[in-house]
Write a protein that holds these residues in place. Structure first.
Motif: not given
Length: 353
Positions: A262-291
């Motif tokens: 459930l921590d992992h699921v909550a983390a995923g939900r948070l990440f999408l919310r943050i991604w949308l906050a950046f997108t609303r400001a016309d800022v792009y993201l690129h996750p470095f998942g393998t790090v």
């Protein structure tokens, strides 16, 4: 399988399939029960078992999907209540589709924020393009920090040139390290799409077009991984790969509870919310998942950034690192069609027939 689903499901699920997933693997499937209820499941054949964090990030992906669906639903006047299981995925299970939990729809008023989030979700995409050497508005970073804090996480970020360069270098070296791991190398190869034709055929995976690399070169270099260590070819390939990292001025990361499903699921939900906050400001993201998923790189990242992780059980873990900034509009990764993401009551899917 017919896509004439009861209630608003067809419209909502059709938009939500644009959710981001590791390697664009799109592992989440849905079984609609009636006009207001559905089951959420994970397709093990689309998981990433070779990764060190394969199971946790499978559940992070489920959280990203749930938040994506909730975002789409809110923009159309619906709410999504998710009751998810707190037991982990089992990549060795005999059944292909593992249940994650249930979803229930309810009516909701459409707010201006819901409309803005839906517009951002429709625009959201990963940018691997070179970034412009422009700072991001501090107000955007403050909003990301507030979103993280509200979920019990910390949002860290840096524009310090030396640290940015060091973390980008760690990200680069992670690819070369992963290619030396036979299981991870085979997994990466399975998701590489070296031509527009192959990408169109599967509508998933990492296409050469979205990776901004020539398809033939990408395929050859990935199949012949020893080239990355050759005296002449190696530096050339590394330079081509690093070319897409030009202009990285700022990096962000997230730390917080990461010990249970459930921590992992909550983390995923948070990440999408943050991604949308950046997108609303016309800022792009690129996750470095393998790090994050590569143990050696994870340790190098936390050491460089001065991050203290508390508890062997993941009570406070650095679970996401990403670059963010301004870039030209990147190509959109393809998504499978809706019928391929749906299950019948008997568990069959449209591509089984």
């Amino acid at each position: 399988m017919s896509t004439s689903l009861p209630g608003p499901w067809r419209r909502l699920l059709d938009e939500a399939r644009a959710y981001p997933s590791p390697h664009n693997s799109q592992p989440i499937v849905v079984r609609v029960l009636d006009a207001g209820r559905a089951e959420l499941l994970y397709d093990l054949e689309r998981g990433l078992p070779a990764e060190n964090f394969g199971i946790p990030f499978g559940q992070v992906c489920a959280g990203v999907y749930v938040e994506s669906l909730a975002t789409v639903a809110a923009g159309h006047g619906w709410s999504v209540a998710a009751e998810l299981r707190d037991d982990g995925l089992d990549f060795d299970a005999a059944a292909r589709h593992q249940p994650l939990g249930t979803l229930e729809l309810g009516r909701a008023a459409i707010t201006p924020r819901a409309e803005a989030d839906l517009a951002a979700f429709r625009r959201r995409r990963t940018s691997r393009r070179p970034y412009q050497d422009l700072p991001v508005d501090p107000a955007v970073l403050a909003e990301a920090g507030a979103l993280a804090a509200a979920a019990g996480h910390d949002f860290g970020h840096t524009a310090q040139r030396g640290l940015v360069d060091r973390l980008v270098r760690i990200n680069q070296e992670t690819l070369f390290d992963d290619l030396r791991n036979d299981a991870v190398h085979a997994e990466i190869l399975a998701w590489i799409r070296t031509s527009d034709r192959s990408a169109e055929a599967t509508r998933d995976g990492l296409s050469a077009r979205t990776l901004l690399l020539p398809g033939p070169l990408l395929g050859f270099a990935m199949r012949h991984r020893g080239m990355w260590d050759l005296p002449l070819a190696g530096p050339l390939l590394r330079r081509i790969y690093l070319n897409t990292m030009r202009g990285v001025r700022e990096l962000g990361w997230l730390t917080g509870p990461f010990g249970s499903p459930l921590d992992h699921v909550a983390a995923g939900r948070l990440f999408l919310r943050i991604w949308l906050a950046f997108t609303r400001a016309d800022v792009y993201l690129h996750p470095f998942g393998t790090v994050i998923t590569n143990p050696r790189s994870h340790a190098a990242f936390t050491d460089a950034a001065g991050i203290v992780e508390d508890g062997a059980g993941g009570e406070h873990l650095a679970w996401m690192l990403f670059r963010y900034g301004h870039s030209a509009e990147p190509p959109r990764a393809l998504r499978r069609e809706l019928p391929e993401m749906l299950l019948d009551r008997d568990g069959s899917t449209s591509w089984d027939r």
